[in-house]
Motif scaffolding. Structure first.
Motif, mmCIF file in Angstrom:
data_model
loop_
_atom_site.group_PDB
_atom_site.id
_atom_site.type_symbol
_atom_site.label_atom_id
_atom_site.label_comp_id
_atom_site.label_asym_id
_atom_site.label_seq_id
_atom_site.Cartn_x
_atom_site.Cartn_y
_atom_site.Cartn_z
ATOM 1 N N LYS A 20 6.421 32.513 13.171
ATOM 2 C CA LYS A 20 5.051 32.949 12.896
ATOM 3 C C LYS A 20 4.790 34.328 13.509
ATOM 4 N N ILE A 21 5.276 34.521 14.724
ATOM 5 C CA ILE A 21 5.092 35.818 15.384
ATOM 6 C C ILE A 21 5.820 36.918 14.622
ATOM 7 N N LEU A 22 7.039 36.629 14.228
ATOM 8 C CA LEU A 22 7.813 37.643 13.509
ATOM 9 C C LEU A 22 7.208 37.944 12.148
ATOM 10 N N ASP A 23 6.633 36.935 11.507
ATOM 11 C CA ASP A 23 5.960 37.168 10.222
ATOM 12 C C ASP A 23 4.798 38.139 10.397
ATOM 13 N N TRP A 24 4.090 37.998 11.533
ATOM 14 C CA TRP A 24 2.992 38.921 11.773
ATOM 15 C C TRP A 24 3.508 40.348 11.960
ATOM 16 N N TYR A 25 4.636 40.488 12.657
ATOM 17 C CA TYR A 25 5.162 41.830 12.878
ATOM 18 C C TYR A 25 5.412 42.554 11.546
ATOM 19 N N GLU A 26 5.659 41.780 10.503
ATOM 20 C CA GLU A 26 5.942 42.391 9.208
ATOM 21 C C GLU A 26 4.692 42.547 8.351
ATOM 22 N N ALA A 27 3.579 41.949 8.753
ATOM 23 C CA ALA A 27 2.357 41.985 7.945
ATOM 24 C C ALA A 27 1.658 43.335 8.098
ATOM 25 N N PRO A 28 1.163 43.930 7.005
ATOM 26 C CA PRO A 28 0.522 45.245 7.090
ATOM 27 C C PRO A 28 -0.958 45.154 7.451
ATOM 28 N N LYS A 29 -1.433 46.144 8.161
ATOM 29 C CA LYS A 29 -2.858 46.372 8.411
ATOM 30 C C LYS A 29 -3.614 45.156 8.943
ATOM 31 N N THR A 30 -3.007 44.422 9.826
ATOM 32 C CA THR A 30 -3.709 43.285 10.423
ATOM 33 C C THR A 30 -4.842 43.759 11.343
ATOM 34 N N PHE A 31 -4.794 45.021 11.755
ATOM 35 C CA PHE A 31 -5.835 45.550 12.643
ATOM 36 C C PHE A 31 -7.190 45.645 11.953
ATOM 37 N N ASP A 32 -7.219 45.522 10.639
ATOM 38 C CA ASP A 32 -8.491 45.569 9.919
ATOM 39 C C ASP A 32 -9.217 44.225 9.923
ATOM 40 N N LYS A 33 -8.534 43.165 10.326
ATOM 41 C CA LYS A 33 -9.151 41.834 10.313
ATOM 42 C C LYS A 33 -10.127 41.679 11.476
ATOM 43 N N LYS A 34 -11.066 40.773 11.310
ATOM 44 C CA LYS A 34 -12.034 40.503 12.372
ATOM 45 C C LYS A 34 -11.386 39.690 13.485
ATOM 46 N N ILE A 35 -11.926 39.837 14.688
ATOM 47 C CA ILE A 35 -11.424 39.017 15.789
ATOM 48 C C ILE A 35 -11.644 37.536 15.470
ATOM 49 N N GLY A 36 -10.777 36.705 15.971
ATOM 50 C CA GLY A 36 -10.856 35.280 15.661
ATOM 51 C C GLY A 36 -10.184 34.908 14.357
ATOM 52 N N SER A 37 -9.495 35.857 13.750
ATOM 53 C CA SER A 37 -8.840 35.587 12.462
ATOM 54 C C SER A 37 -7.570 34.767 12.614
ATOM 55 N N THR A 38 -7.004 34.777 13.802
ATOM 56 C CA THR A 38 -5.774 34.019 13.992
ATOM 57 C C THR A 38 -6.051 32.768 14.832
ATOM 58 N N PHE A 39 -5.009 32.098 15.211
ATOM 59 C CA PHE A 39 -5.175 30.779 15.825
ATOM 60 C C PHE A 39 -5.703 30.823 17.253
ATOM 61 N N LYS A 40 -6.358 29.740 17.635
ATOM 62 C CA LYS A 40 -6.807 29.531 19.014
ATOM 63 C C LYS A 40 -5.687 28.816 19.755
ATOM 64 N N ASN A 41 -5.201 29.417 20.831
ATOM 65 C CA ASN A 41 -4.040 28.815 21.471
ATOM 66 C C ASN A 41 -4.429 27.733 22.485
ATOM 67 N N TYR A 42 -3.436 27.195 23.133
ATOM 68 C CA TYR A 42 -3.594 26.079 24.083
ATOM 69 C C TYR A 42 -4.649 26.365 25.146
ATOM 70 N N TRP A 43 -4.753 27.637 25.549
ATOM 71 C CA TRP A 43 -5.693 28.025 26.604
ATOM 72 C C TRP A 43 -7.084 28.347 26.064
ATOM 73 N N GLY A 44 -7.213 28.399 24.743
ATOM 74 C CA GLY A 44 -8.505 28.768 24.150
ATOM 75 C C GLY A 44 -8.630 30.252 23.847
ATOM 76 N N VAL A 45 -7.513 30.958 23.821
ATOM 77 C CA VAL A 45 -7.493 32.387 23.554
ATOM 78 C C VAL A 45 -7.089 32.635 22.099
ATOM 79 N N TYR A 46 -7.824 33.535 21.433
ATOM 80 C CA TYR A 46 -7.519 33.890 20.045
ATOM 81 C C TYR A 46 -6.786 35.236 19.975
ATOM 82 N N ASP A 47 -5.997 35.364 18.933
ATOM 83 C CA ASP A 47 -5.484 36.664 18.480
ATOM 84 C C ASP A 47 -4.475 37.331 19.414
#
Length: 258
Positions: free
Chosen positions: A153-180
């Motif tokens: 999943k991490i490597l797929d993101w490295y290949e994804a274009p222009k993810t910086f245009d997405k809003k915060i909270g667009s990705t998963f909430k991790n075990y600690w409650g941290v997003y993105d």
């Protein structure tokens, strides 16, 4: 006297900025011992409890900051602290314009600017080890680095274009409650280039620059090492005044001692 002056300046910054804004969403990260991705058993690192912002700092949050502290506006900042790409894309010193989403992560931001922003909230940038420790969690596990699906999943993101245009909270909430932590932007850390620069680093076993050359990436033994290579190589290529389109930040804070 110099230390006293700096302390007063930081306190003034905190008092001024916290009256207009503060990202109150932080979560507590329980400390522990972990082995960095490029480490070996003898280089286990102990992390103390700390707090971390739930989301990366956004464009609109940083806009508030530069309105209060004009020395960090695009036309005012000293080149020593930010290169010519600083806040690229902004319409002017006090407007994002239509091209940037207010709730997208701030990017084109230098380390100096990110550090000052956090200090004005009585926070700081996370260290490399704190960031890596928090980021090894997936949705369900504090350390998901052995899961091939997580690393893919991490490597797929490295290949994804222009993810910086997405809003915060667009990705998963991790075990600690941290997003993105993965999937939106790269993030500044307090000691971003310490692995390459420091000869006394806890990761000295890994200071061989060959680890960070292209052949090392090709020869990485598994997805986990390859993802680590990408992050450490990126950090090691940076200078503190660089401002890059896909590089943002979030703040952290020491844990409360009981």
């Amino acid at each position: 006297m110099e230390t006293y002056g700096k302390t007063i300046a930081v306190l003034a910054c905190v008092l001024i900025f916290q009256t207009i804004h503060s990202q109150v969403d932080m979560v507590q990260i329980k400390g522990g011992t972990y082995i960095p991705l490029y480490g070996v058993d003898s280089t286990a690192v102990t992390i103390d409890d700390f707090s971390m912002d739930v989301y990366p700092v956004t464009n609109v949050e940083y806009l508030e900051f530069v309105r209060k502290f004009p020395q960090w506006q695009k036309s005012m900042v000293k080149r020593l602290f930010a290169d010519g790409n600083y806040l690229a894309g902004w319409e002017n010193d006090e407007s994002l314009g239509d091209a940037l989403a207010p709730n997208a992560p701030i990017t084109n931001i230098s380390w100096f600017a990110a550090k000052k922003y956090c200090e004005c909230q009585d926070k700081r940038l996370p260290t490399v080890d704190e960031w890596e420790y928090a980021a090894m969690a997936d949705e369900n596990m504090a350390d998901a680095r052995k899961k091939e699906s997580y690393n893919q999943k991490i490597l797929d993101w490295y290949e994804a274009p222009k993810t910086f245009d997405k809003k915060i909270g667009s990705t998963f909430k991790n075990y600690w409650g941290v997003y993105d932590l993965h999937g939106l932007v790269w993030e500044w850390t307090m000691d971003f280039n310490s692995v390459l620069i420091s000869g006394e680093s806890r990761k000295d076993v890994d200071k061989d620059s060959n680890l960070f050359c292209g052949s090392a990436a090709v020869g990485a033994s598994d997805l986990m090492n390859y993802a680590a290579f990408m992050r450490y190589a990126f950090r090691g290529s940076m200078k503190a005044n660089y401002s890059i389109k896909n590089l943002g930040f979030r703040c952290a804070k020491d844990g409360i001692k009981i």
